[in-house]
Design a protein around this motif. Structure first.
Motif, mmCIF file in Angstrom:
data_model
loop_
_atom_site.group_PDB
_atom_site.id
_atom_site.type_symbol
_atom_site.label_atom_id
_atom_site.label_comp_id
_atom_site.label_asym_id
_atom_site.label_seq_id
_atom_site.Cartn_x
_atom_site.Cartn_y
_atom_site.Cartn_z
ATOM 1 N N ASN A 39 0.813 -1.216 0.000
ATOM 2 C CA ASN A 39 0.000 0.000 0.000
ATOM 3 C C ASN A 39 0.846 1.265 0.000
ATOM 4 O O ASN A 39 0.488 2.251 -0.655
ATOM 5 N N VAL A 40 1.959 1.235 0.714
ATOM 6 C CA VAL A 40 2.846 2.398 0.719
ATOM 7 C C VAL A 40 3.429 2.627 -0.672
ATOM 8 O O VAL A 40 3.487 3.758 -1.161
ATOM 9 N N GLU A 41 3.856 1.561 -1.325
ATOM 10 C CA GLU A 41 4.412 1.696 -2.665
ATOM 11 C C GLU A 41 3.355 2.183 -3.648
ATOM 12 O O GLU A 41 3.629 3.035 -4.496
ATOM 13 N N PHE A 42 2.143 1.637 -3.533
ATOM 14 C CA PHE A 42 1.064 2.053 -4.434
ATOM 15 C C PHE A 42 0.724 3.529 -4.241
ATOM 16 O O PHE A 42 0.578 4.281 -5.210
ATOM 17 N N GLN A 43 0.619 3.960 -2.988
ATOM 18 C CA GLN A 43 0.284 5.354 -2.723
ATOM 19 C C GLN A 43 1.422 6.287 -3.111
ATOM 20 O O GLN A 43 1.200 7.395 -3.610
ATOM 21 N N GLY A 44 2.657 5.812 -2.878
ATOM 22 C CA GLY A 44 3.808 6.619 -3.265
ATOM 23 C C GLY A 44 3.863 6.832 -4.766
ATOM 24 O O GLY A 44 4.138 7.943 -5.244
ATOM 25 N N GLU A 45 3.575 5.774 -5.519
ATOM 26 C CA GLU A 45 3.560 5.875 -6.973
ATOM 27 C C GLU A 45 2.376 6.692 -7.475
ATOM 28 O O GLU A 45 2.366 7.149 -8.621
ATOM 29 N N SER A 46 1.377 6.883 -6.603
ATOM 30 C CA SER A 46 0.201 7.687 -6.953
ATOM 31 C C SER A 46 0.403 9.161 -6.624
ATOM 32 O O SER A 46 -0.517 9.961 -6.763
ATOM 33 N N VAL A 105 10.847 6.570 11.814
ATOM 34 C CA VAL A 105 9.791 7.021 10.916
ATOM 35 C C VAL A 105 10.407 7.254 9.544
ATOM 36 O O VAL A 105 11.418 7.957 9.415
ATOM 37 N N TYR A 106 9.808 6.669 8.524
ATOM 38 C CA TYR A 106 10.342 6.766 7.170
ATOM 39 C C TYR A 106 9.247 7.233 6.216
ATOM 40 O O TYR A 106 8.108 6.785 6.312
ATOM 41 N N LYS A 107 9.615 8.125 5.313
ATOM 42 C CA LYS A 107 8.665 8.614 4.310
ATOM 43 C C LYS A 107 9.051 8.044 2.948
ATOM 44 O O LYS A 107 10.204 8.106 2.536
ATOM 45 N N TYR A 108 8.067 7.475 2.270
ATOM 46 C CA TYR A 108 8.297 6.927 0.943
ATOM 47 C C TYR A 108 8.745 8.033 -0.011
ATOM 48 O O TYR A 108 8.211 9.150 0.058
ATOM 49 N N PRO A 109 9.767 7.802 -0.857
ATOM 50 C CA PRO A 109 10.420 6.527 -1.178
ATOM 51 C C PRO A 109 11.684 6.250 -0.367
ATOM 52 O O PRO A 109 12.390 5.290 -0.673
ATOM 53 N N ASN A 110 11.980 7.086 0.606
ATOM 54 C CA ASN A 110 13.199 6.898 1.400
ATOM 55 C C ASN A 110 12.969 5.853 2.489
ATOM 56 O O ASN A 110 13.014 6.145 3.687
ATOM 57 N N THR A 111 12.698 4.651 2.046
ATOM 58 C CA THR A 111 12.347 3.562 2.954
ATOM 59 C C THR A 111 13.301 2.392 2.762
ATOM 60 O O THR A 111 13.264 1.724 1.717
ATOM 61 N N PRO A 112 14.187 2.128 3.710
ATOM 62 C CA PRO A 112 15.098 0.989 3.565
ATOM 63 C C PRO A 112 14.338 -0.328 3.581
ATOM 64 O O PRO A 112 13.338 -0.475 4.275
ATOM 65 N N ALA A 113 14.816 -1.295 2.821
ATOM 66 C CA ALA A 113 14.139 -2.586 2.707
ATOM 67 C C ALA A 113 14.054 -3.301 4.049
ATOM 68 O O ALA A 113 13.113 -4.062 4.300
#
Length: 234
Positions: A163-170, A195-203
């Motif tokens: 969901n984070v990736e989908f919203q980030g890409e949106s 606390v991390y904000k997409y896309p700066n999210t380590p795997a």
């Protein structure tokens, strides 16, 4: 001719698991929170832990060396038992996590449906392959305990990630909050908390070791903004 033990064994596992889930007070409590719209990913994680622990208990009750041919967990047995049961855990937890995501989206006026992750078949296969390596099942029976809970927890983590990736890409800026949890917490868990904000999210934010009870949450933030001149929301 050898007797096929899988049908009866699987039936007993599924029966006892369903009974345990229906009787679990913690699961019932979280279900009510979901129905009331007050559940968050923290409750989703607790729900996953409970579901994983119930399946692990049932495995421990029914799967032992003395019920397996030659005391060994053969691949064809493991595959026919673990694929349906772990896939079922995925469905149960993914459905709950996605419903919570829907509610979080709605709470900030975000007209997006939650994304339900696909089952992680590679993880299921890795458990199957590992548990069939030993000649005596009891020597590797621990694989059907905490790793089962860990697998079930990962469904929540996968839901957040999807969901984070989908919203980030949106075009949105979703946040992930990882809180170290445990007594004591390990150095690695403390190092990845934050606390991390997409896309700066380590795997590594979405990873967890055995017996890890760290909480990974989605922070919806504020998706709706009002134009100060037209007063329209976007």
């Amino acid at each position: 001719m050898a007797i096929d033990i899988v049908p009866e064994l699987l039936e007993n596992i599924q029966r006892d698991f369903n009974t345990a889930i229906n009787r679990n007070k913690k699961i019932q409590s979280i279900q009510k929170m979901i129905e009331n719209g007050t559940a968050t990913y923290r409750e989703a994680n607790e729900y996953a832990v409970e579901v994983g622990q119930e399946l692990a208990k049932v495995f421990k009750k029914h799967i032992k060396s003395d019920v397996l041919p030659d005391g060994k967990m053969y691949y064809n047995i493991a595959e026919r038992i673990l694929n349906p049961t772990l896939s079922n855990n995925h469905v149960i937890v993914a459905r709950v996590a996605t419903e919570i995501q829907n509610q979080l989206n709605k709470s900030i006026g975000l007209g997006l449906k939650g994304i339900e992750p696909s089952v992680n078949q590679l993880r299921i296969e890795s458990i199957i392959n590992r548990i069939t390596q030993e000649e005596v099942f009891d020597d590797v029976s621990w694989i059907l305990q905490e790793p089962i809970v860990n697998f079930t927890q990962s469904v929540v983590d996968d839901t957040i990630k999807a969901n984070v990736e989908f919203q980030g890409e949106s075009g949105l800026s979703p946040q992930i909050v990882r809180t170290a949890h445990g007594n004591p917490t390990c150095d690695w868990c403390r190092s990845i908390a934050g606390v991390y904000k997409y896309p700066n999210t380590p795997a590594d934010v979405f990873k967890r070791h055995d017996r890890c009870r760290c909480i990974v949450e989605y922070n919806p933030g504020e998706a709706r903004k009002q134009d100060i001149w037209t007063k329209e929301w976007r």
